[in-house]
Design a protein around this motif. Structure first.
Motif, mmCIF file in Angstrom:
data_model
loop_
_atom_site.group_PDB
_atom_site.id
_atom_site.type_symbol
_atom_site.label_atom_id
_atom_site.label_comp_id
_atom_site.label_asym_id
_atom_site.label_seq_id
_atom_site.Cartn_x
_atom_site.Cartn_y
_atom_site.Cartn_z
ATOM 1 N N ASP A 190 -107.556 88.100 -51.881
ATOM 2 C CA ASP A 190 -106.878 89.215 -52.547
ATOM 3 C C ASP A 190 -106.982 89.086 -54.066
ATOM 4 O O ASP A 190 -107.190 90.089 -54.764
ATOM 5 N N GLU A 213 -110.544 89.994 -55.157
ATOM 6 C CA GLU A 213 -110.770 91.440 -55.126
ATOM 7 C C GLU A 213 -110.148 92.112 -56.346
ATOM 8 O O GLU A 213 -110.757 92.984 -56.976
ATOM 9 N N ARG A 214 -108.941 91.671 -56.702
ATOM 10 C CA ARG A 214 -108.270 92.269 -57.863
ATOM 11 C C ARG A 214 -109.019 91.924 -59.155
ATOM 12 O O ARG A 214 -109.172 92.776 -60.029
#
Length: 576
Positions: free
Chosen positions: A197, A200-201
């Protein structure tokens, strides 16, 4: 399994042999004599040093360039306490070392034994871990543990304290015990990757930025991540600035290089101010890199990628924390951006061209100093000649003090990788010569130049005998300004012309000092002679060459820029 009765000292030596240990340095005492005897018999490359601090510096530089664990040793008491400065350099710089230290016989401890001190208490804060061996039979296990700790997480120095009776005592070891997995003989031994996560950010933040900038610290080189940094930069036209230890994350001659940032910079600080997304990689964001915690501004969008979670938020609160090994994290980021890389690169081309244009403009603006014909010699001219002479695979070792600052600002690496080795973990002066020795041992065939001040060289000149004894083909440049240059320059900035205290040195011809120690000595007073002297040193193969360069005595010209701390100090703040 076969067993073999041997001393603890031989067990230590056999474990180093199993680890494939490279050259090591020390100054023996009675406590470690069985280790020295075994080193001779089994063929370890052990060498006498003239000062234990230099033994750690050599091991530190060797490890920085080779990626392998640096090894050194010292006897108890003064030998052990002489290690402290070098150990803290390695601890702060993240350098994997295993350091053996002899200690007193446990049967007689605290009975006024000669040279005895509370050395484990003194050394403990200066290393990543201190392991005291209390049973002979545990030597293989604990030496293996020392290597594992030294090469995992943020690498660092591990001290192995060996009492006299342990080193001289015997035990019937099984031959199979003398083994060390190759994976822990190098750093980093274990790599972590960012959470999906978070990755991805981070990719979304970089792809959406209009003026992204990567800031690389020394962790890039600890991780062996220069190729990964270069690949990401080229994939999306991402400009790169660096700290002193991060120099070489991409080549300084790369059009995407924004040079040094922080206390001294070319164009990078302005780019940081204008950036809408900063990717900080393997950088602790310490005092010098942040210009005493003013760069970047507190409201900047920052992605901080580091494998040491404790560094997040220590000096700057990032927008996103990427807990990861530098190489693994940069590779993953490039993969995450791969689908859009061509579009991002095209969109960023104008920004990339702007960075290259600004760097060209900066070079033109300082050309008068880079080509100065003044005598005594201008430091900028010396660094410019070094840039023109040093081969692409050369290594410049920069001592602490102004040698590091001039080198950090003006020296240009010509390819990605560790081609610039400053001792910024502790910034101790005296690193230039022993650091060059460690680099020469780690990278035979690569030209090695050590840049040191006369004050730093005075501390360690005895190691020129060691370098000569080993016939190391290296060049040492002594920046001769007859002063403790950094201190004198600060006194000038703080208190004005003529107000100097304890910052002047005697005028010395260091070329003659080198010749008296059996080395080649060249004295340079005319800037037109610098190039020939450098070529003679860099191409010399018969041992050390010392080039004594007589530079400016004007304290107003001793630093590459005004130290930002002086402004604060004049307002009443303490100068560190």
């Amino acid at each position: 399994m076969s067993s073999n009765e041997m001393t603890g000292g031989e067990a230590l030596a056999r474990m180093l042999k199993a680890a494939g240990a490279g050259p090591m340095f020390g100054m023996g005492g009675f406590q470690l004599l069985p280790f020295y005897d075994a080193a001779r018999r089994i063929g370890l490359d052990h060498n006498l040093i003239n000062d234990e601090r230099c033994a750690v510096f050599i091991a530190d530089a060797y490890a920085k360039v080779s990626g392998r664990v640096g090894i050194c040793d010292a006897t108890l008491g003064p030998g052990a306490t002489n290690l402290v400065t070098g150990l803290v350099e390695a601890l702060n710089a993240g350098t994997p070392l295993v350091v053996f230290v002899g200690d007193s016989h446990r049967l007689h401890s605290w009975k006024n034994m000669t040279q005895e001190s509370r050395q484990t208490e003194i050394l403990r804060p200066a290393c990543k871990e201190l392991i005291r061996i209390e049973m002979v039979e545990r030597i293989p296990e604990l030496v293996r543990r020392a290597f594992q700790v030294a090469t995992s997480g943020r690498p660092g120095p591990v001290v192995v304290d060996v009492p006299e009776d342990i080193c001289h005592g015997t035990f019937p070891f099984d031959e199979a015990e003398f083994s060390i997995d190759e994976s822990i003989a190098r750093a980093p031994a274990i790599r972590c990757r960012p959470a999906a996560d978070d990755l991805e950010r981070a990719a979304e933040m970089l792809s959406g930025a209009k003026r992204p900038l990567m800031l690389c610290g020394g962790g890039v080189h600890i991780s062996g991540a220069a190729e990964a940094a270069e690949a990401l930069a080229h994939a999306i036209n991402l400009p790169v600035a660096h700290t002193m230890t991060g120099k070489g994350a991409i080549a300084c001659t790369d059009p995407l290089s924004a040079g040094l940032f922080g206390r001294y910079d070319r164009i990078a600080n302005a780019l940081i101010e204008e950036s809408d997304c900063l990717l900080v990689v393997g950088c602790k964001l310490g005092e010098i890199a942040t210009k005493r915690y003013t760069v970047p501004a507190a409201d900047k969008t920052v992605i901080h990628l580091d494998n040491v979670a404790e560094e997040f938020g220590r000096t700057f609160q990032p927008t996103l924390r990427l807990w990861s090994d530098a190489r693994a994290g940069l590779d993953d980021l490039r993969d995450a951006l791969a689908a859009d890389a061509d579009a991002i690169r095209g969109r960023q081309q104008g920004y990339a061209d702007e960075v290259a244009s600004k760097m060209k403009g900066w070079r033109e603006s300082v050309d008068a100093r880079l080509t100065s014909t003044e005598q005594p010699i201008n430091m900028a001219r010396l660094l410019n000649e070094l840039n023109k002479t040093m081969p692409a695979d050369g290594i410049l070792v920069a001592d602490g003090g102004f040698a590091a600052h001039w080198g950090g600002l003006l020296y240009d690496t010509k390819e990605a990788g560790r081609g610039f080795v400053p001792d910024r973990g502790f910034a101790s002066i005296g690193y230039g010569l022993p650091g060059a020795m460690g680099c020469a041992l780690a990278a035979p065939g690569r030209p090695v130049v050590g840049l040191t001040g006369d004050g730093g060289f005075n501390m360690v000149m005895g190691e020129l005998e060691t370098a000569r004894r080993l016939a190391l083909p290296l060049t040492v440049i002594v920046v001769n300004n007859a002063a403790s240059g950094y201190v004198k320059a600060l006194q000038h900035l703080m208190y004005g012309t003529g107000n100097y205290q304890s910052s002047d040195l005697a005028e010395v011809n260091y070329a003659k000092v080198a010749e008296s120690l059996g080395c080649t000595g060249i004295r340079v007073e005319d800037p037109e002679d610098i190039a020939d002297a450098l070529k003679a040193g860099i191409t010399g193969k018969d041992g050390p060459t010392l080039i004594d360069v007589v530079v400016t005595r004007d304290p107003a010209k001793m630093l590459p820029g005004v130290d930002n701390r002086t402004v604060q100090a004049k307002k009443g703040d303490r100068v560190a």
